[in-house]
Each structure stands twice: as structure tokens, then as C-alpha cells.
Scaffold this motif. Structure first.
Motif, PDB file in Angstrom:
ATOM      1  N   LEU A  26       0.832  -1.201   0.000  1.00  0.00           N
ATOM      2  CA  LEU A  26       0.000   0.000   0.000  1.00  0.00           C
ATOM      3  C   LEU A  26       0.871   1.257   0.000  1.00  0.00           C
ATOM      4  CD1 LEU A  26      -2.961   0.947   0.141  1.00  0.00           C
ATOM      5  CD2 LEU A  26      -2.693   0.994   2.625  1.00  0.00           C
ATOM      6  N   SER A  27       1.947   1.237   0.753  1.00  0.00           N
ATOM      7  CA  SER A  27       2.877   2.376   0.772  1.00  0.00           C
ATOM      8  C   SER A  27       3.538   2.576  -0.584  1.00  0.00           C
ATOM      9  CB  SER A  27       3.952   2.177   1.832  1.00  0.00           C
ATOM     10  OG  SER A  27       3.393   2.087   3.098  1.00  0.00           O
ATOM     11  N   CYS A  28       3.911   1.476  -1.221  1.00  0.00           N
ATOM     12  CA  CYS A  28       4.536   1.577  -2.549  1.00  0.00           C
ATOM     13  C   CYS A  28       3.604   2.261  -3.533  1.00  0.00           C
ATOM     14  CB  CYS A  28       4.898   0.192  -3.072  1.00  0.00           C
ATOM     15  SG  CYS A  28       6.241  -0.612  -2.220  1.00  0.00           S
ATOM     16  N   TYR A  29       2.344   1.879  -3.517  1.00  0.00           N
ATOM     17  CA  TYR A  29       1.390   2.473  -4.446  1.00  0.00           C
ATOM     18  C   TYR A  29       1.073   3.917  -4.096  1.00  0.00           C
ATOM     19  CZ  TYR A  29       0.571  -1.862  -6.891  1.00  0.00           C
ATOM     20  OH  TYR A  29       0.724  -2.975  -7.658  1.00  0.00           O
ATOM     21  N   LEU A  30       1.006   4.228  -2.814  1.00  0.00           N
ATOM     22  CA  LEU A  30       0.679   5.600  -2.426  1.00  0.00           C
ATOM     23  C   LEU A  30       1.849   6.558  -2.626  1.00  0.00           C
ATOM     24  CD1 LEU A  30      -1.437   5.044   0.809  1.00  0.00           C
ATOM     25  CD2 LEU A  30      -2.232   5.761  -1.443  1.00  0.00           C
TER      26      LEU A  30
END
Length: 161
Positions: free
Chosen positions: A112-116
Motif C-alpha cells: 500500500l505504501s509503494c502504491y501511495l
């Protein structure tokens, strides 16, 4: 179950950060890493409980703490994982389900952090690799091995009259 000791421990853990501040407390990666280690240790203590729900909450705490530690300092997250594996080996209890829960929690939060942050996993990993390359290029020979210099002196030719 008495929740007062748990709440008291969280309050003490949060105020322990005041000890490390000399002047203005600004958020940085060291404080994030310290808070994530505290959260992970709380989860490790909760995972040894007799209550099934507390064990699951403890596993989620460990996963969130590991993710936050990785976001602060990836090398500290690796060390935290090694410490937890060694700890679980020495207490001789096998928490397979809870280990899977904590690892899945950390992986989901990391994805989720990678995408955000960067929009995709590839660009996130490329940015991490590029920053590592830049760090090595900025080292300019100033490594731990080059910290000490050993010189040889030519022998002195002293002529006594």
C-alpha cells in the motif's frame, strides 16, 4: 482482564521519547524507528497471552511495527526481524499462524505504501536502489575501512660526531 497496565505501558512508552529530545522534538526517521520498535515489542508481549484475540492483536502490532520500522530505516527492520526470530527460537514456542498474520500485515502495508508513494512497486524499488547508489557515490572513499591510516616512516639516519 485488566487493561490499566497495558494503557500505562503505552503512556510510558510515548513519554519515553521526551528523554531523547534535546530541544525541539522534530519527527524524523530515528523517532519513527524507535516508536515502531516499541510497538513491535508490545505486540511480542501480547502474542504470548492466553487470550486468542490478544494474540491476533499482538501479531498485527508486530506487522505494523515492522512496516513502520522499514519505512524509517530498512536496516533496522531487518535487524528487528532477526531479533524476533531468535527470540521465538529461544522461548521454544511456535506461533506459525501469528507469524503469518504479522508478515502478511507488514507486506500489505508495504505494498500500500509503494502504491501511495510512487504509484507502483517497480518505481518504489527503483527509487530505493537509486538512493543506495547515490549514497555509495557520495561516500567518496570515506568508509569504515578507511577510517584509520597506517603510515610507514623511513628509518632515521642519525650520524653522531
Amino acid at each position: 482482564m485488566n487493561e490499566k497496565p497495558f494503557v500505562l505501558n503505552i503512556a510510558i512508552a510515548c513519554t519515553s521519547l521526551l528523554f531523547f529530545s534535546i530541544g525541539i522534538l522534530t519527527p524524523n526517521y530515528n523517532i519513527l524507528t524507535f516508536q515502531s520498535v516499541i510497538l513491535s515489542l508490545i505486540g511480542l508481549l501480547k502474542i504470548e497471552s492466553d487470550n486468542r484475540y490478544e494474540k491476533i492483536i499482538g501479531a498485527i502490532f508486530i506487522g505494523v511495527g515492522g512496516w513502520l520500522c522499514f519505512m524509517g530505516k530498512p536496516s533496522s527492520a531487518m535487524l528487528l526481524a532477526i531479533i524476533f526470530v531468535v527470540y521465538l527460537f529461544f522461548i521454544k514456542k511456535l506461533f506459525i499462524l501469528h507469524t503469518v498474520i504479522s508478515v502478511c500485515t507488514a507486506i500489505i502495508l508495504l505494498l500500500l505504501s509503494c502504491y501511495l508513494i510512487d504509484g507502483s512497486i517497480i518505481s518504489f524499488s527503483d527509487r530505493i536502489i537509486e538512493s543506495t547508489k547515490l549514497q555509495f557515490s557520495l561516500a567518496n572513499g570515506h568508509t569504515f575501512a578507511n577510517l584509520f591510516r597506517f603510515d610507514t616512516f623511513p628509518p632515521l639516519n642519525i650520524n653522531y660526531i
